[in-house]
Motif scaffolding. Structure first.
Motif, PDB file in Angstrom:
ATOM      1  N   MET A   1      10.962  62.019 -22.552  1.00 23.51           N
ATOM      2  CA  MET A   1      10.738  62.022 -21.105  1.00 23.51           C
ATOM      3  C   MET A   1      11.940  62.650 -20.404  1.00 23.51           C
ATOM      4  N   LYS A   2      11.668  63.585 -19.506  1.00 27.51           N
ATOM      5  CA  LYS A   2      12.725  64.236 -18.750  1.00 27.51           C
ATOM      6  C   LYS A   2      12.406  64.119 -17.266  1.00 27.51           C
ATOM      7  N   LYS A   3      13.468  63.999 -16.453  1.00 27.56           N
ATOM      8  CA  LYS A   3      13.215  63.840 -15.031  1.00 27.56           C
ATOM      9  C   LYS A   3      14.287  64.516 -14.186  1.00 27.56           C
ATOM     10  N   SER A   4      13.895  64.791 -12.949  1.00 27.23           N
ATOM     11  CA  SER A   4      14.813  65.315 -11.946  1.00 27.23           C
ATOM     12  C   SER A   4      14.597  64.478 -10.698  1.00 27.23           C
ATOM     13  N   ARG A   5      15.155  64.903  -9.599  1.00 25.36           N
ATOM     14  CA  ARG A   5      15.019  64.139  -8.362  1.00 25.36           C
ATOM     15  C   ARG A   5      13.567  64.022  -7.909  1.00 25.36           C
ATOM     16  N   SER A   6      12.772  65.081  -8.145  1.00 35.40           N
ATOM     17  CA  SER A   6      11.382  65.098  -7.653  1.00 35.40           C
ATOM     18  C   SER A   6      10.316  65.063  -8.736  1.00 35.40           C
ATOM     19  N   TYR A   7      10.712  65.363  -9.982  1.00 34.64           N
ATOM     20  CA  TYR A   7       9.705  65.509 -11.036  1.00 34.64           C
ATOM     21  C   TYR A   7       9.997  64.605 -12.239  1.00 34.64           C
ATOM     22  N   LEU A   8       8.908  64.265 -12.929  1.00 31.93           N
ATOM     23  CA  LEU A   8       8.991  63.471 -14.159  1.00 31.93           C
ATOM     24  C   LEU A   8       8.090  64.125 -15.193  1.00 31.93           C
ATOM     25  N   ALA A   9       8.650  64.514 -16.319  1.00 29.37           N
ATOM     26  CA  ALA A   9       7.879  65.163 -17.386  1.00 29.37           C
ATOM     27  C   ALA A   9       7.636  64.160 -18.504  1.00 29.37           C
ATOM     28  N   ILE A  10       6.371  63.771 -18.673  1.00 32.60           N
ATOM     29  CA  ILE A  10       5.990  62.787 -19.691  1.00 32.60           C
ATOM     30  C   ILE A  10       5.310  63.516 -20.848  1.00 32.60           C
ATOM     31  N   PRO A  11       5.834  63.400 -22.063  1.00 27.33           N
ATOM     32  CA  PRO A  11       5.268  64.127 -23.200  1.00 27.33           C
ATOM     33  C   PRO A  11       3.918  63.556 -23.631  1.00 27.33           C
ATOM     34  N   PRO A  12       3.076  64.370 -24.257  1.00 28.66           N
ATOM     35  CA  PRO A  12       1.790  63.894 -24.780  1.00 28.66           C
ATOM     36  C   PRO A  12       1.980  62.734 -25.756  1.00 28.66           C
ATOM     37  N   GLY A  13       3.171  62.681 -26.349  1.00 32.22           N
ATOM     38  CA  GLY A  13       3.476  61.623 -27.300  1.00 32.22           C
ATOM     39  C   GLY A  13       3.355  60.237 -26.700  1.00 32.22           C
ATOM     40  N   ALA A  14       3.553  60.133 -25.379  1.00 30.78           N
ATOM     41  CA  ALA A  14       3.428  58.832 -24.720  1.00 30.78           C
ATOM     42  C   ALA A  14       1.996  58.323 -24.836  1.00 30.78           C
ATOM     43  N   SER A  15       1.022  59.252 -24.716  1.00 24.52           N
ATOM     44  CA  SER A  15      -0.392  58.876 -24.857  1.00 24.52           C
ATOM     45  C   SER A  15      -0.727  58.572 -26.312  1.00 24.52           C
ATOM     46  N   ILE A  16      -0.111  59.303 -27.229  1.00 30.23           N
ATOM     47  CA  ILE A  16      -0.317  59.033 -28.655  1.00 30.23           C
ATOM     48  C   ILE A  16       0.182  57.628 -28.989  1.00 30.23           C
ATOM     49  N   LYS A  17       1.341  57.277 -28.450  1.00 29.32           N
ATOM     50  CA  LYS A  17       1.914  55.963 -28.695  1.00 29.32           C
ATOM     51  C   LYS A  17       1.008  54.859 -28.166  1.00 29.32           C
ATOM     52  N   GLU A  18       0.426  55.088 -26.985  1.00 23.32           N
ATOM     53  CA  GLU A  18      -0.503  54.113 -26.411  1.00 23.32           C
ATOM     54  C   GLU A  18      -1.703  53.900 -27.327  1.00 23.32           C
ATOM     55  N   GLN A  19      -2.216  55.005 -27.888  1.00 22.91           N
ATOM     56  CA  GLN A  19      -3.361  54.930 -28.788  1.00 22.91           C
ATOM     57  C   GLN A  19      -3.017  54.124 -30.043  1.00 22.91           C
ATOM     58  N   LEU A  20      -1.823  54.325 -30.542  1.00 22.35           N
ATOM     59  CA  LEU A  20      -1.397  53.604 -31.746  1.00 22.35           C
ATOM     60  C   LEU A  20      -1.234  52.114 -31.460  1.00 22.35           C
ATOM     61  N   ILE A  21      -0.681  51.799 -30.287  1.00 24.14           N
ATOM     62  CA  ILE A  21      -0.506  50.398 -29.908  1.00 24.14           C
ATOM     63  C   ILE A  21      -1.858  49.710 -29.789  1.00 24.14           C
ATOM     64  N   GLN A  22      -2.809  50.398 -29.166  1.00 19.55           N
ATOM     65  CA  GLN A  22      -4.152  49.835 -29.006  1.00 19.55           C
ATOM     66  C   GLN A  22      -4.801  49.541 -30.356  1.00 19.55           C
ATOM     67  N   ARG A  23      -4.510  50.394 -31.339  1.00 19.74           N
ATOM     68  CA  ARG A  23      -5.110  50.244 -32.671  1.00 19.74           C
ATOM     69  C   ARG A  23      -4.279  49.347 -33.586  1.00 19.74           C
ATOM     70  N   GLY A  24      -3.078  49.030 -33.147  1.00 26.27           N
ATOM     71  CA  GLY A  24      -2.188  48.251 -34.006  1.00 26.27           C
ATOM     72  C   GLY A  24      -1.765  49.050 -35.217  1.00 26.27           C
ATOM     73  N   MET A  25      -1.682  50.365 -35.051  1.00 22.16           N
ATOM     74  CA  MET A  25      -1.342  51.256 -36.166  1.00 22.16           C
ATOM     75  C   MET A  25       0.143  51.616 -36.118  1.00 22.16           C
ATOM     76  N   ARG A  26       0.810  51.484 -37.237  1.00 25.89           N
ATOM     77  CA  ARG A  26       2.213  51.860 -37.330  1.00 25.89           C
ATOM     78  C   ARG A  26       2.344  53.378 -37.472  1.00 25.89           C
ATOM     79  N   GLN A  27       3.511  53.900 -37.068  1.00 24.38           N
ATOM     80  CA  GLN A  27       3.733  55.346 -37.135  1.00 24.38           C
ATOM     81  C   GLN A  27       3.681  55.858 -38.573  1.00 24.38           C
ATOM     82  N   LYS A  28       4.103  55.014 -39.512  1.00 20.27           N
ATOM     83  CA  LYS A  28       4.099  55.440 -40.923  1.00 20.27           C
ATOM     84  C   LYS A  28       2.678  55.699 -41.387  1.00 20.27           C
ATOM     85  N   GLU A  29       1.764  54.776 -41.053  1.00 17.50           N
ATOM     86  CA  GLU A  29       0.369  54.958 -41.432  1.00 17.50           C
ATOM     87  C   GLU A  29      -0.237  56.146 -40.695  1.00 17.50           C
ATOM     88  N   PHE A  30       0.109  56.275 -39.412  1.00 14.68           N
ATOM     89  CA  PHE A  30      -0.397  57.389 -38.602  1.00 14.68           C
ATOM     90  C   PHE A  30       0.043  58.727 -39.191  1.00 14.68           C
TER      91      PHE A  30
END
Length: 296
Positions: A1-30
Protein backbone atom coordinates in the motif's frame (compact mmCIF):
# COMPACT_ATOMS: atom_id res chain seq x y z
CA UNK A 1 0.00 0.00 0.00
CA UNK A 2 1.32 3.42 -0.98
CA UNK A 3 -0.12 6.80 -0.16
CA UNK A 4 0.29 10.53 -0.58
CA UNK A 5 -1.61 13.49 0.81
CA UNK A 6 -4.55 12.95 -1.57
CA UNK A 7 -4.22 9.40 -2.90
CA UNK A 8 -4.10 5.84 -1.58
CA UNK A 9 -2.92 2.98 -3.80
CA UNK A 10 -4.24 -0.40 -2.64
CA UNK A 11 -2.75 -3.45 -4.39
CA UNK A 12 -4.94 -6.26 -5.79
CA UNK A 13 -3.22 -8.41 -3.19
CA UNK A 14 -5.43 -6.85 -0.52
CA UNK A 15 -8.46 -8.45 -2.22
CA UNK A 16 -6.60 -11.74 -2.59
CA UNK A 17 -5.86 -11.69 1.14
CA UNK A 18 -9.53 -11.07 1.92
CA UNK A 19 -10.48 -14.08 -0.21
CA UNK A 20 -7.99 -16.27 1.62
CA UNK A 21 -9.25 -15.11 5.02
CA UNK A 22 -12.83 -15.87 4.02
CA UNK A 23 -11.78 -19.39 2.99
CA UNK A 24 -9.50 -19.94 5.95
CA UNK A 25 -6.75 -20.76 3.46
CA UNK A 26 -3.11 -20.26 4.37
CA UNK A 27 -0.72 -18.61 1.90
CA UNK A 28 1.35 -21.80 1.71
CA UNK A 29 -1.63 -23.83 0.51
CA UNK A 30 -2.69 -21.00 -1.82
CA UNK A 31 0.79 -20.94 -3.35
CA UNK A 32 0.61 -24.68 -4.06
CA UNK A 33 -2.82 -24.35 -5.66
CA UNK A 34 -1.59 -21.42 -7.79
CA UNK A 35 1.64 -23.15 -8.80
CA UNK A 36 3.65 -20.23 -7.44
CA UNK A 37 6.36 -19.93 -4.80
CA UNK A 38 5.40 -18.68 -1.35
CA UNK A 39 7.76 -15.75 -1.86
CA UNK A 40 6.01 -14.72 -5.06
CA UNK A 41 2.59 -15.00 -3.40
CA UNK A 42 3.80 -12.82 -0.53
CA UNK A 43 5.04 -10.17 -2.96
CA UNK A 44 1.79 -10.43 -4.94
CA UNK A 45 -0.29 -9.77 -1.84
CA UNK A 46 1.92 -6.82 -0.83
CA UNK A 47 1.83 -5.31 -4.32
CA UNK A 48 5.53 -5.81 -4.87
CA UNK A 49 5.09 -7.70 -8.15
CA UNK A 50 2.73 -7.07 -11.01
CA UNK A 51 -0.42 -9.15 -11.27
CA UNK A 52 -0.12 -10.54 -14.80
CA UNK A 53 -2.86 -11.88 -17.07
CA UNK A 54 -1.50 -15.39 -16.46
CA UNK A 55 -1.83 -14.96 -12.69
CA UNK A 56 -5.29 -13.43 -13.13
CA UNK A 57 -6.45 -16.55 -14.98
CA UNK A 58 -5.04 -18.76 -12.25
CA UNK A 59 -6.87 -16.65 -9.65
CA UNK A 60 -10.11 -17.24 -11.54
CA UNK A 61 -9.55 -20.99 -11.35
CA UNK A 62 -8.50 -21.04 -7.68
CA UNK A 63 -10.75 -18.34 -6.18
CA UNK A 64 -13.62 -18.34 -8.66
CA UNK A 65 -13.35 -14.59 -9.29
CA UNK A 66 -13.18 -13.58 -13.00
CA UNK A 67 -9.74 -12.83 -14.40
CA UNK A 68 -10.98 -9.49 -15.73
CA UNK A 69 -11.74 -8.38 -12.17
CA UNK A 70 -8.13 -8.95 -11.14
CA UNK A 71 -6.79 -7.26 -14.28
CA UNK A 72 -8.95 -4.21 -13.56
CA UNK A 73 -7.72 -4.04 -9.97
CA UNK A 74 -4.13 -4.19 -11.20
CA UNK A 75 -4.71 -1.38 -13.73
CA UNK A 76 -6.33 0.82 -11.07
CA UNK A 77 -3.50 0.08 -8.64
CA UNK A 78 -0.81 1.05 -11.14
CA UNK A 79 -2.66 4.25 -12.01
CA UNK A 80 -3.04 5.13 -8.33
CA UNK A 81 0.66 4.45 -7.72
CA UNK A 82 1.52 6.93 -10.46
CA UNK A 83 -0.73 9.53 -8.80
CA UNK A 84 0.81 8.87 -5.38
CA UNK A 85 4.36 9.11 -6.67
CA UNK A 86 3.61 12.20 -8.72
CA UNK A 87 2.06 14.00 -5.76
CA UNK A 88 4.84 12.98 -3.37
CA UNK A 89 7.45 14.06 -5.90
CA UNK A 90 5.65 17.36 -6.44
CA UNK A 91 5.58 18.05 -2.69
CA UNK A 92 9.33 17.54 -2.48
CA UNK A 93 9.93 19.65 -5.57
CA UNK A 94 7.77 22.50 -4.27
CA UNK A 95 10.08 22.68 -1.26
CA UNK A 96 13.04 23.03 -3.64
CA UNK A 97 11.22 25.57 -5.80
CA UNK A 98 10.57 27.77 -2.77
CA UNK A 99 14.33 28.17 -2.34
CA UNK A 100 14.72 29.38 -5.91
CA UNK A 101 14.71 33.15 -6.66
CA UNK A 102 11.73 32.50 -8.95
CA UNK A 103 10.24 35.99 -8.79
CA UNK A 104 13.53 37.63 -9.72
CA UNK A 105 14.08 35.14 -12.53
CA UNK A 106 10.62 35.96 -13.88
CA UNK A 107 11.26 39.70 -13.64
CA UNK A 108 14.36 39.24 -15.81
CA UNK A 109 12.36 37.24 -18.34
CA UNK A 110 14.32 34.07 -17.67
CA UNK A 111 11.25 32.02 -16.80
CA UNK A 112 7.46 32.21 -17.13
CA UNK A 113 5.87 34.30 -14.38
CA UNK A 114 3.38 32.10 -12.49
CA UNK A 115 2.22 32.12 -8.88
CA UNK A 116 1.06 28.59 -8.08
CA UNK A 117 3.81 26.35 -6.76
CA UNK A 118 3.04 23.28 -8.93
CA UNK A 119 3.22 25.48 -12.04
CA UNK A 120 6.51 26.92 -10.86
CA UNK A 121 7.88 23.41 -10.47
CA UNK A 122 6.94 22.57 -14.07
CA UNK A 123 8.61 25.71 -15.44
CA UNK A 124 11.72 25.17 -13.31
CA UNK A 125 12.02 21.63 -14.65
CA UNK A 126 11.99 23.03 -18.18
CA UNK A 127 14.42 25.82 -17.26
CA UNK A 128 16.95 23.39 -15.79
CA UNK A 129 16.16 20.75 -18.43
CA UNK A 130 15.50 18.00 -15.91
CA UNK A 131 12.59 15.65 -15.24
CA UNK A 132 12.58 16.35 -11.49
CA UNK A 133 13.99 19.24 -9.43
CA UNK A 134 15.39 16.71 -6.98
CA UNK A 135 18.02 15.94 -9.63
CA UNK A 136 19.55 19.34 -8.86
CA UNK A 137 20.90 17.78 -5.69
CA UNK A 138 23.26 15.69 -7.79
CA UNK A 139 24.72 19.00 -9.06
CA UNK A 140 24.22 19.69 -12.74
CA UNK A 141 27.42 21.71 -12.91
CA UNK A 142 29.79 19.69 -10.70
CA UNK A 143 32.91 21.78 -11.31
CA UNK A 144 32.00 25.44 -10.97
CA UNK A 145 34.20 28.34 -9.99
CA UNK A 146 32.46 31.46 -8.76
CA UNK A 147 33.32 34.79 -7.20
CA UNK A 148 31.12 36.46 -4.61
CA UNK A 149 31.45 40.12 -3.74
CA UNK A 150 33.02 40.82 -0.36
CA UNK A 151 30.80 40.06 2.60
CA UNK A 152 28.10 38.24 0.63
CA UNK A 153 26.50 34.95 1.66
CA UNK A 154 26.63 32.09 -0.84
CA UNK A 155 23.29 30.84 -2.10
CA UNK A 156 23.47 27.55 -3.94
CA UNK A 157 20.02 27.92 -5.48
CA UNK A 158 20.70 31.41 -6.79
CA UNK A 159 24.09 30.31 -8.10
CA UNK A 160 22.81 27.30 -9.99
CA UNK A 161 19.91 29.29 -11.45
CA UNK A 162 22.31 32.01 -12.58
CA UNK A 163 24.80 29.50 -13.95
CA UNK A 164 22.05 27.72 -15.88
CA UNK A 165 21.13 30.99 -17.58
CA UNK A 166 24.78 31.51 -18.48
CA UNK A 167 24.82 27.98 -19.87
CA UNK A 168 21.72 28.60 -22.00
CA UNK A 169 23.04 31.90 -23.35
CA UNK A 170 26.46 30.38 -24.07
CA UNK A 171 24.83 27.91 -26.44
CA UNK A 172 24.13 30.81 -28.77
CA UNK A 173 27.83 31.62 -29.03
CA UNK A 174 29.90 29.71 -31.57
CA UNK A 175 33.38 28.89 -30.31
CA UNK A 176 36.49 27.18 -31.55
CA UNK A 177 37.79 24.11 -29.71
CA UNK A 178 39.11 24.84 -26.22
CA UNK A 179 42.73 26.00 -26.46
CA UNK A 180 44.17 27.17 -23.15
CA UNK A 181 47.65 27.73 -24.61
CA UNK A 182 46.21 30.08 -27.22
CA UNK A 183 44.32 31.88 -24.46
CA UNK A 184 47.55 32.39 -22.54
CA UNK A 185 49.15 33.93 -25.64
CA UNK A 186 46.23 36.32 -26.01
CA UNK A 187 46.39 37.79 -22.50
CA UNK A 188 48.32 40.91 -23.55
CA UNK A 189 45.78 41.58 -26.32
CA UNK A 190 42.93 41.03 -23.89
CA UNK A 191 44.50 43.52 -21.49
CA UNK A 192 44.64 46.07 -24.30
CA UNK A 193 40.92 45.65 -24.87
CA UNK A 194 40.26 47.01 -21.39
CA UNK A 195 41.18 50.46 -22.74
CA UNK A 196 37.95 50.43 -24.74
CA UNK A 197 34.59 51.60 -23.47
CA UNK A 198 32.97 48.87 -21.41
CA UNK A 199 30.21 48.15 -23.96
CA UNK A 200 32.77 47.83 -26.74
CA UNK A 201 35.00 45.68 -24.53
CA UNK A 202 32.14 43.23 -23.97
CA UNK A 203 31.63 42.85 -27.71
CA UNK A 204 35.31 42.44 -28.57
CA UNK A 205 36.20 40.14 -25.67
CA UNK A 206 33.41 37.77 -26.66
CA UNK A 207 35.05 37.37 -30.09
CA UNK A 208 38.53 37.05 -28.61
CA UNK A 209 37.57 34.37 -26.12
CA UNK A 210 35.40 32.43 -28.59
CA UNK A 211 38.53 31.85 -30.68
CA UNK A 212 39.98 30.06 -27.64
CA UNK A 213 36.92 27.92 -26.92
CA UNK A 214 35.51 30.19 -24.24
CA UNK A 215 31.99 31.62 -24.34
CA UNK A 216 31.55 34.67 -22.14
CA UNK A 217 28.08 35.92 -21.28
CA UNK A 218 27.04 39.01 -19.36
CA UNK A 219 24.06 38.65 -17.05
CA UNK A 220 22.29 40.74 -14.42
CA UNK A 221 22.23 39.39 -10.90
CA UNK A 222 18.99 37.87 -9.65
CA UNK A 223 19.47 38.22 -5.90
CA UNK A 224 21.27 40.43 -3.42
CA UNK A 225 23.70 37.59 -2.67
CA UNK A 226 26.53 39.41 -4.42
CA UNK A 227 27.39 36.89 -7.13
CA UNK A 228 30.02 38.50 -9.32
CA UNK A 229 30.94 35.76 -11.77
CA UNK A 230 31.01 32.02 -12.43
CA UNK A 231 33.03 29.75 -14.69
CA UNK A 232 32.49 26.14 -15.69
CA UNK A 233 32.80 23.68 -18.57
CA UNK A 234 29.73 22.88 -20.64
CA UNK A 235 30.24 20.23 -23.30
CA UNK A 236 32.93 21.38 -25.73
CA UNK A 237 33.30 24.93 -24.42
CA UNK A 238 34.19 26.84 -21.30
CA UNK A 239 31.55 29.25 -20.04
CA UNK A 240 32.31 32.45 -18.16
CA UNK A 241 29.36 34.35 -16.74
CA UNK A 242 29.82 37.89 -15.44
CA UNK A 243 27.47 40.16 -13.53
CA UNK A 244 26.76 43.30 -15.57
CA UNK A 245 24.73 45.06 -12.86
CA UNK A 246 27.81 46.20 -11.03
CA UNK A 247 28.28 49.95 -11.53
CA UNK A 248 31.89 49.70 -10.38
CA UNK A 249 33.97 49.28 -13.55
CA UNK A 250 37.08 48.44 -11.56
CA UNK A 251 35.18 45.66 -9.81
CA UNK A 252 33.91 44.40 -13.16
CA UNK A 253 37.41 44.04 -14.64
CA UNK A 254 38.71 42.52 -11.43
CA UNK A 255 35.94 39.90 -11.60
CA UNK A 256 36.69 39.25 -15.27
CA UNK A 257 40.36 38.51 -14.71
CA UNK A 258 39.50 36.56 -11.57
CA UNK A 259 37.29 34.23 -13.65
CA UNK A 260 39.90 34.11 -16.40
CA UNK A 261 42.44 32.95 -13.82
CA UNK A 262 40.20 30.00 -12.96
CA UNK A 263 40.40 28.98 -16.62
CA UNK A 264 44.13 29.50 -16.94
CA UNK A 265 44.91 27.68 -13.69
CA UNK A 266 42.59 24.76 -14.43
CA UNK A 267 40.43 25.33 -11.37
CA UNK A 268 37.25 24.47 -13.25
CA UNK A 269 38.43 20.91 -13.75
CA UNK A 270 38.37 20.19 -10.04
CA UNK A 271 35.69 17.89 -8.67
CA UNK A 272 33.52 19.74 -6.17
CA UNK A 273 34.43 23.24 -7.30
CA UNK A 274 37.14 25.65 -6.20
CA UNK A 275 38.86 25.80 -2.85
CA UNK A 276 39.60 28.91 -0.77
CA UNK A 277 43.18 28.71 -2.03
CA UNK A 278 41.95 28.69 -5.64
CA UNK A 279 39.86 31.78 -4.99
CA UNK A 280 42.81 33.53 -3.37
CA UNK A 281 45.14 32.71 -6.25
CA UNK A 282 42.54 33.99 -8.73
CA UNK A 283 42.31 37.23 -6.74
CA UNK A 284 46.10 37.55 -6.78
CA UNK A 285 46.18 37.02 -10.54
CA UNK A 286 43.58 39.75 -11.09
CA UNK A 287 45.45 42.18 -8.84
CA UNK A 288 48.78 41.50 -10.51
CA UNK A 289 47.57 41.80 -14.09
CA UNK A 290 45.56 44.96 -13.46
CA UNK A 291 48.26 46.61 -11.36
CA UNK A 292 47.45 50.25 -10.72
CA UNK A 293 44.93 50.51 -13.57
CA UNK A 294 41.77 52.33 -12.61
CA UNK A 295 38.61 52.54 -14.67
CA UNK A 296 35.89 55.14 -14.33
Amino acid sequence: MKKSRSYLAIPPGASIKEQLIQRGMRQKEFAVRMGLSEKHVSKLINGEVQLTIEVARKLEMVLGVPAQFWCNLEAIYREDIAKVEEENTMEAEIAIAKNMPYKKMAEKGWIVDVVKNPERVIHLRKYFEIAELSFLQSTLIPRIACRKLSGAEKSDCALIAWAQKAKLEARKIETKPIDIEKLKREISCILELTKLELDEFCIEIQKQLAACGVAIVFLPNITDEGLSGATFVDGNKIVIGLNVCNNNTNEFYFSFFHELAHVLYGHIEKEGGTTDEDEQSADEYAREILGDRKYV
